[in-house]
Design a protein around this motif. Structure first.
Motif, PDB file in Angstrom:
ATOM      1  N   GLU A  13       0.916  -1.038   0.045  1.00  0.00           N
ATOM      2  CA  GLU A  13       0.073  -0.095   0.079  1.00  0.00           C
ATOM      3  C   GLU A  13       0.917   1.175  -0.170  1.00  0.00           C
ATOM      4  O   GLU A  13       1.928   1.400   0.717  1.00  0.00           O
ATOM      5  CB  GLU A  13      -0.691  -0.080   1.146  1.00  0.00           C
ATOM      6  CG  GLU A  13      -1.786  -0.920   1.123  1.00  0.00           C
ATOM      7  CD  GLU A  13      -2.956  -0.766   0.224  1.00  0.00           C
ATOM      8  OE1 GLU A  13      -3.310   0.566  -0.036  1.00  0.00           O
ATOM      9  OE2 GLU A  13      -3.390  -1.758  -0.431  1.00  0.00           O
ATOM     10  N   VAL A  48       2.213   4.906   0.810  1.00  0.00           N
ATOM     11  CA  VAL A  48       2.337   5.792   2.074  1.00  0.00           C
ATOM     12  C   VAL A  48       1.306   6.914   1.759  1.00  0.00           C
ATOM     13  O   VAL A  48       0.401   7.309   2.731  1.00  0.00           O
ATOM     14  CB  VAL A  48       3.473   6.095   2.486  1.00  0.00           C
ATOM     15  CG1 VAL A  48       3.467   7.044   3.717  1.00  0.00           C
ATOM     16  CG2 VAL A  48       4.579   5.041   2.818  1.00  0.00           C
ATOM     17  N   TYR A  49       1.438   7.549   0.784  1.00  0.00           N
ATOM     18  CA  TYR A  49       0.407   8.365   0.150  1.00  0.00           C
ATOM     19  C   TYR A  49       0.485   8.533  -1.240  1.00  0.00           C
ATOM     20  O   TYR A  49       1.366   8.042  -1.986  1.00  0.00           O
ATOM     21  CB  TYR A  49       0.768   9.963   0.844  1.00  0.00           C
ATOM     22  CG  TYR A  49       1.920  10.370   0.481  1.00  0.00           C
ATOM     23  CD1 TYR A  49       2.183  11.091  -0.649  1.00  0.00           C
ATOM     24  CD2 TYR A  49       3.114  10.227   1.252  1.00  0.00           C
ATOM     25  CE1 TYR A  49       3.522  11.563  -0.968  1.00  0.00           C
ATOM     26  CE2 TYR A  49       4.122  10.743   1.306  1.00  0.00           C
ATOM     27  CZ  TYR A  49       4.631  11.363  -0.019  1.00  0.00           C
ATOM     28  OH  TYR A  49       5.705  11.893  -0.015  1.00  0.00           O
ATOM     29  N   LEU A  50      -0.646   9.215  -1.850  1.00  0.00           N
ATOM     30  CA  LEU A  50      -0.730   9.311  -3.206  1.00  0.00           C
ATOM     31  C   LEU A  50      -0.895  10.849  -3.787  1.00  0.00           C
ATOM     32  O   LEU A  50      -1.400  11.548  -2.657  1.00  0.00           O
ATOM     33  CB  LEU A  50      -2.202   8.736  -3.836  1.00  0.00           C
ATOM     34  CG  LEU A  50      -2.501   7.360  -3.768  1.00  0.00           C
ATOM     35  CD1 LEU A  50      -3.791   6.845  -4.084  1.00  0.00           C
ATOM     36  CD2 LEU A  50      -1.521   6.870  -5.023  1.00  0.00           C
ATOM     37  N   VAL A  51      -0.219  11.341  -4.671  1.00  0.00           N
ATOM     38  CA  VAL A  51      -0.596  12.574  -4.981  1.00  0.00           C
ATOM     39  C   VAL A  51      -1.230  12.496  -6.497  1.00  0.00           C
ATOM     40  O   VAL A  51      -0.731  11.914  -7.488  1.00  0.00           O
ATOM     41  CB  VAL A  51       0.838  13.241  -5.188  1.00  0.00           C
ATOM     42  CG1 VAL A  51       0.742  14.807  -5.781  1.00  0.00           C
ATOM     43  CG2 VAL A  51       1.748  13.188  -3.841  1.00  0.00           C
ATOM     44  N   SER A 107      -4.443  17.299  -4.697  1.00  0.00           N
ATOM     45  CA  SER A 107      -3.690  16.930  -3.364  1.00  0.00           C
ATOM     46  C   SER A 107      -2.193  17.181  -3.931  1.00  0.00           C
ATOM     47  O   SER A 107      -1.677  17.530  -4.947  1.00  0.00           O
ATOM     48  CB  SER A 107      -3.770  15.579  -3.382  1.00  0.00           C
ATOM     49  OG  SER A 107      -3.132  14.703  -4.131  1.00  0.00           O
ATOM     50  N   ALA A 122       1.993  16.165  -1.824  1.00  0.00           N
ATOM     51  CA  ALA A 122       2.738  15.384  -0.915  1.00  0.00           C
ATOM     52  C   ALA A 122       2.626  16.108   0.468  1.00  0.00           C
ATOM     53  O   ALA A 122       2.886  17.181   0.486  1.00  0.00           O
ATOM     54  CB  ALA A 122       4.166  14.992  -0.957  1.00  0.00           C
ATOM     55  N   PRO A 123       2.363  15.336   1.548  1.00  0.00           N
ATOM     56  CA  PRO A 123       2.284  16.094   2.861  1.00  0.00           C
ATOM     57  C   PRO A 123       3.495  16.946   3.334  1.00  0.00           C
ATOM     58  O   PRO A 123       3.427  17.900   3.929  1.00  0.00           O
ATOM     59  CB  PRO A 123       2.373  14.881   3.934  1.00  0.00           C
ATOM     60  CG  PRO A 123       1.792  13.696   3.260  1.00  0.00           C
ATOM     61  CD  PRO A 123       2.274  14.077   1.707  1.00  0.00           C
TER      62      PRO A 123
END
Length: 185
Positions: free
Chosen positions: A44, A46-49, A53, A55-56
């Motif tokens: 999975e 960690v994050y999607l951009v 949106s 990146a954090p």
């Protein structure tokens, strides 16, 4: 696209396509990036951009977004600042997906679902500074509704490399985001 480029720092992914003919639904392609951690580099993200949106930590941004392909040059541009990413992040997979408002694209390719063959003038360029690293016109995946276009991998020394390979998928945006970084069979 093929080959490996090493020691990358800041990379730009640029996507272009032609607008749909008057009176037909808009051609809408989107760039997305899935970021994976060292603990699970093929699981999975960690994050999607993607559109709407970033990146954090601000290391991946979508600088330009188009829902029609209208304009000159590249319609969508994403910037990846690889060397600013946390050392826990070791893999970034970049893909392009066709948004299709007229059909349930998550059901797969079928009647009413657009593929890359249906969208004229497609092109993708990956570059660092003024150096082109890779590019494609999506002809190799003409029957697909989505495609991975690049994989950036961090080695043990912390250096990032590009493994450019276009791989087509016949799935919708949500499913593509889930499976785009899975181990290749």
């Amino acid at each position: 696209m093929s080959g490996v480029r090493k020691g990358l720092a800041k990379v730009e992914i640029a996507l272009r396509w032609d607008p749909s003919p008057a009176g037909t639904p808009a051609n809408d392609l989107d760039i997305l990036a899935a970021v994976y951690g060292a603990a699970d580099p093929h699981g999975e993200p960690v994050y999607l951009v993607h559109f709407g949106s970033r990146a954090p930590d601000g290391t991946i941004t979508l600088n330009r977004d188009s829902q029609t392909g209208q304009g000159f040059g590249f319609d969508e541009v994403m910037t990846l600042e690889l060397t600013r990413m946390s050392s826990e992040l070791v893999r970034v997979v970049v893909g392009v997906v066709i948004q299709d408002a007229d059909a349930d694209a998550d059901a797969g390719a079928g009647e009413g679902v657009k593929t890359f063959a249906d969208i004229p003038g497609t092109g993708l360029r990956i570059r660092e500074g003024y150096t082109d690293l890779a590019g494609t016109d999506f002809a190799a995946v003409a029957g697909a509704t989505a495609a991975t276009v690049a994989e950036f991998v961090r080695d043990a020394s912390g250096s990032w490399s590009l493994e450019g390979a276009v791989r087509g998928f016949e799935t919708g945006p949500e499913e593509f985001a889930r499976i785009m970084g899975a181990v290749r069979s």
